[in-house]
Design a protein around this motif. Structure first.
Motif, PDB file in Angstrom:
ATOM      1  N   SER A  32       0.816  -1.210   0.000  1.00 46.44           N
ATOM      2  CA  SER A  32       0.000   0.000   0.000  1.00 46.44           C
ATOM      3  C   SER A  32       0.850   1.262   0.000  1.00 46.44           C
ATOM      4  O   SER A  32       0.704   2.138  -0.856  1.00 46.44           O
ATOM      5  N   SER A  33       1.764   1.362   0.963  1.00 44.87           N
ATOM      6  CA  SER A  33       2.541   2.592   1.110  1.00 44.87           C
ATOM      7  C   SER A  33       3.553   2.789  -0.002  1.00 44.87           C
ATOM      8  O   SER A  33       3.917   3.928  -0.326  1.00 44.87           O
ATOM      9  N   SER A  34       4.006   1.697  -0.622  1.00 44.72           N
ATOM     10  CA  SER A  34       4.990   1.839  -1.699  1.00 44.72           C
ATOM     11  C   SER A  34       4.415   2.615  -2.882  1.00 44.72           C
ATOM     12  O   SER A  34       5.156   3.258  -3.628  1.00 44.72           O
ATOM     13  N   LEU A  35       3.101   2.572  -3.060  1.00 47.43           N
ATOM     14  CA  LEU A  35       2.471   3.254  -4.185  1.00 47.43           C
ATOM     15  C   LEU A  35       1.840   4.589  -3.801  1.00 47.43           C
ATOM     16  O   LEU A  35       1.660   5.452  -4.653  1.00 47.43           O
ATOM     17  N   SER A  36       1.534   4.776  -2.520  1.00 47.33           N
ATOM     18  CA  SER A  36       0.844   6.005  -2.111  1.00 47.33           C
ATOM     19  C   SER A  36       1.739   7.007  -1.379  1.00 47.33           C
ATOM     20  O   SER A  36       1.417   8.191  -1.324  1.00 47.33           O
ATOM     21  N   ASP A  37       2.847   6.541  -0.821  1.00 49.04           N
ATOM     22  CA  ASP A  37       3.707   7.450  -0.055  1.00 49.04           C
ATOM     23  C   ASP A  37       4.629   8.252  -0.964  1.00 49.04           C
ATOM     24  O   ASP A  37       5.199   7.715  -1.925  1.00 49.04           O
ATOM     25  N   GLN A  38       4.768   9.518  -0.623  1.00 43.00           N
ATOM     26  CA  GLN A  38       5.648  10.405  -1.374  1.00 43.00           C
ATOM     27  C   GLN A  38       6.625  11.062  -0.405  1.00 43.00           C
ATOM     28  O   GLN A  38       6.216  11.693   0.573  1.00 43.00           O
ATOM     29  N   THR A  39       7.904  10.893  -0.651  1.00 45.40           N
ATOM     30  CA  THR A  39       8.935  11.450   0.221  1.00 45.40           C
ATOM     31  C   THR A  39       9.562  12.675  -0.431  1.00 45.40           C
ATOM     32  O   THR A  39      10.037  12.608  -1.567  1.00 45.40           O
ATOM     33  N   THR A  40       9.537  13.798   0.311  1.00 44.85           N
ATOM     34  CA  THR A  40      10.069  15.070  -0.196  1.00 44.85           C
ATOM     35  C   THR A  40      11.255  15.495   0.667  1.00 44.85           C
ATOM     36  O   THR A  40      11.134  15.610   1.884  1.00 44.85           O
ATOM     37  N   ALA A  41      12.388  15.707   0.018  1.00 40.58           N
ATOM     38  CA  ALA A  41      13.586  16.104   0.749  1.00 40.58           C
ATOM     39  C   ALA A  41      13.441  17.522   1.275  1.00 40.58           C
ATOM     40  O   ALA A  41      12.788  18.376   0.665  1.00 40.58           O
ATOM     41  N   LEU A  71      -0.292   7.007  -6.023  1.00 40.91           N
ATOM     42  CA  LEU A  71      -1.752   6.851  -5.963  1.00 40.91           C
ATOM     43  C   LEU A  71      -2.120   5.877  -4.858  1.00 40.91           C
ATOM     44  O   LEU A  71      -1.353   4.957  -4.546  1.00 40.91           O
ATOM     45  N   PRO A  72      -3.286   6.057  -4.240  1.00 38.95           N
ATOM     46  CA  PRO A  72      -3.758   5.101  -3.223  1.00 38.95           C
ATOM     47  C   PRO A  72      -4.407   3.898  -3.894  1.00 38.95           C
ATOM     48  O   PRO A  72      -5.630   3.726  -3.853  1.00 38.95           O
ATOM     49  N   LEU A  73      -3.593   3.038  -4.513  1.00 42.65           N
ATOM     50  CA  LEU A  73      -4.143   1.884  -5.234  1.00 42.65           C
ATOM     51  C   LEU A  73      -4.815   0.925  -4.251  1.00 42.65           C
ATOM     52  O   LEU A  73      -5.854   0.349  -4.565  1.00 42.65           O
ATOM     53  N   PHE A  74      -4.222   0.771  -3.069  1.00 38.56           N
ATOM     54  CA  PHE A  74      -4.794  -0.109  -2.049  1.00 38.56           C
ATOM     55  C   PHE A  74      -5.312   0.724  -0.884  1.00 38.56           C
ATOM     56  O   PHE A  74      -4.743   1.768  -0.543  1.00 38.56           O
TER      57      PHE A  74
END
Length: 463
Positions: free
Chosen positions: A160-169, A294-297
């Motif tokens: 789930s998080s691999s597709l929905s999480d966004q990391t910003t430096a 995207l929140p695919l899951f």
């Protein structure tokens, strides 16, 4: 599982009561009494049945009274008195039904034992049992199956998080001799994190600041060597976020300040302390946010963010709740269309490439609670490699358990044969003994006949 523990407890109580009852019947009875042998056989049968349920150590005194103990020294039977197990079941277990030494927090059945002297003891927290069916069920319930559940829950959470999480430096920031980073916290949801890498002297440490909005979940508990170290901060609290962070991490030579939604973290000006990196991880909630994420899951229709509450982590039980986003099912085109303003160009593969890359070659960190990796060095790898490793771990565990069972079966079979050879009646041996006795009787009878004939002859000579 609960039902099996309850059934085994009932059988153990029956066996212990029977041993104590037979002890009473054997009091004052002669060892040569045929009834004593029958009662002793019945007692041995009850002890054998009990040994399959719990670990036992048996002693018998000169008056033929048997006492039964566990290997931990807890007395199960003392002459005519028997201990009694009590199992209280809360009903059907679910993903959040976990054992806790505090009865008020435990979500599984409690098992206690009342000793012959009247004292009560918690069986699980005092490690009363080390083997037997009951101990095996408890280990499965509280450890083996919990770890297996954590492994599949981690798999679901990472998907789930691999597709929905966004990391910003973060953006580099300075103030006099202090240096660090500025971070935008505007889109942080409960469970989202700020990730810091800090070097103090020769020691580098990972720090993960988690947005925890449930006060009952604070402070977060960490292992002494946890890496990253998790710090729970309530970003929705009326208490200043900066004040919370300075209180929690001031000893790490860090200084925090907050202006609007911008959080600035600086070192204390000492060259011995360096903030190597800082970033914010947020969860994308829209299918058309303009980014590939995207929140695919979802978590049974809700956004998965890794929320931590007083009831535990959102990850617990996620494997049983994870679903494909219904909005995506209703509009499958969003697997490629990630923006409506401006609209995604025809043939744009940005999102599909992102999904493929994340699921096949993206690198993620996994909780040591899965049994993989350790607190100071958590496992890091791709989703396929994690899947392979935890399946291998389960396979090896199953193989080891099978080999152990086979080895123990051989030992039990050998001991049973040795017992039977000494305790059972051998027809062949007894028949041989009977024939030898018959031959001895016949020889003795012949001797007596000869003696009788000699006596008769002597009597005749006298006359």
């Amino acid at each position: 599982m609960q039902q099996d523990i309850g059934t085994s407890v009932g059988q153990a109580n029956t066996d212990m009561a029977q041993i104590a009852q037979i002890n009473t019947q054997l009091q004052g009875m002669s060892p040569t009494d045929p009834s004593a042998a029958t009662l002793e056989d019945q007692r041995d049968t009850a002890i054998n049945q009990l040994s399959q349920l719990v670990d036992v150590r048996v002693t018998t005194d000169g008056s033929n009274q048997t006492s039964v103990f566990t290997n931990s020294g807890i007395q199960l039977v003392s002459n005519a008195q028997a201990s009694k197990f009590t199992f209280t079941s809360p009903g059907t277990l679910n993903a959040t039904s976990l054992y806790n030494a505090d009865p008020a927090k435990s979500g599984v059945g409690s098992l206690s034992i009342q000793l012959p002297n009247g004292a009560n003891m918690d069986v699980v927290s005092n490690n009363v049992l080390s083997s037997g069916r009951i101990a095996a069920d408890l280990t499965l319930r509280d450890q083996t199956l919990v770890q297996a559940q954590t492994q599949v829950d981690q798999m679901a959470a990472t998907l789930s998080s691999s597709l929905s999480d966004q990391t910003t430096a973060g953006t580099a920031a300075t103030s006099g001799t202090q240096s660090g980073f500025s971070l935008n916290t505007a889109n942080m949801l409960p469970g989202n994190t700020i990730n810091l890498t800090v070097t103090n002297g020769a020691t580098q440490q990972q720090i993960q600041i988690v947005n925890v909005t449930d006060p009952s979940a604070l402070p977060l508990q960490n292992a002494s060597n946890a890496n990253p170290k998790q710090i729970g901060i309530n970003f929705s609290s009326s208490t200043s976020v900066a004040a919370q962070l300075n209180a929690a991490l001031g000893s790490s030579n860090l200084q925090f300040s907050m202006t609007g939604s911008t959080l600035t973290v600086l070192n204390n000006g000492s060259t011995a302390t360096t903030i190597n990196s800082a970033s914010v991880t947020t969860t994308t909630s829209s299918l058309t946010s303009g980014s590939a994420q995207l929140p695919l899951f979802t978590d049974a229709g809700s956004l998965y963010t890794g929320t931590i509450t007083g009831a535990g982590s959102q990850m617990t039980g996620l494997a049983g709740r994870i679903t494909v986003n219904s909005a995506l099912l209703n509009n499958p085109s969003n697997l490629t269309v990630y923006s409506t303003s401006p609209p995604t160009a025809a043939g744009d593969t940005k999102r599909s490439d992102f999904i493929y890359s994340q699921l096949t070659s993206g690198t993620f960190t996994y909780s040591p609670k899965t049994g993989l990796g350790s607190n100071p060095s958590p496992l890091s790898g791709t989703i396929p490699s994690y899947l392979q490793q935890f399946l291998s771990l389960q396979s090896n565990a199953a193989s080891s358990a099978t080999q152990l069972q086979q080895g123990q079966d051989v030992v039990v079979s050998t001991l049973q044969q040795k017992f039977n050879s000494t305790a059972s009646v051998s027809i062949d041996t007894e028949m041989s003994n009977l024939i030898a006795l018959q031959n001895s009787y016949a020889a003795n009878a012949h001797v007596m006949s000869v003696v009788q004939s000699m006596m008769n002859t002597l009597m005749q000579v006298q006359l």
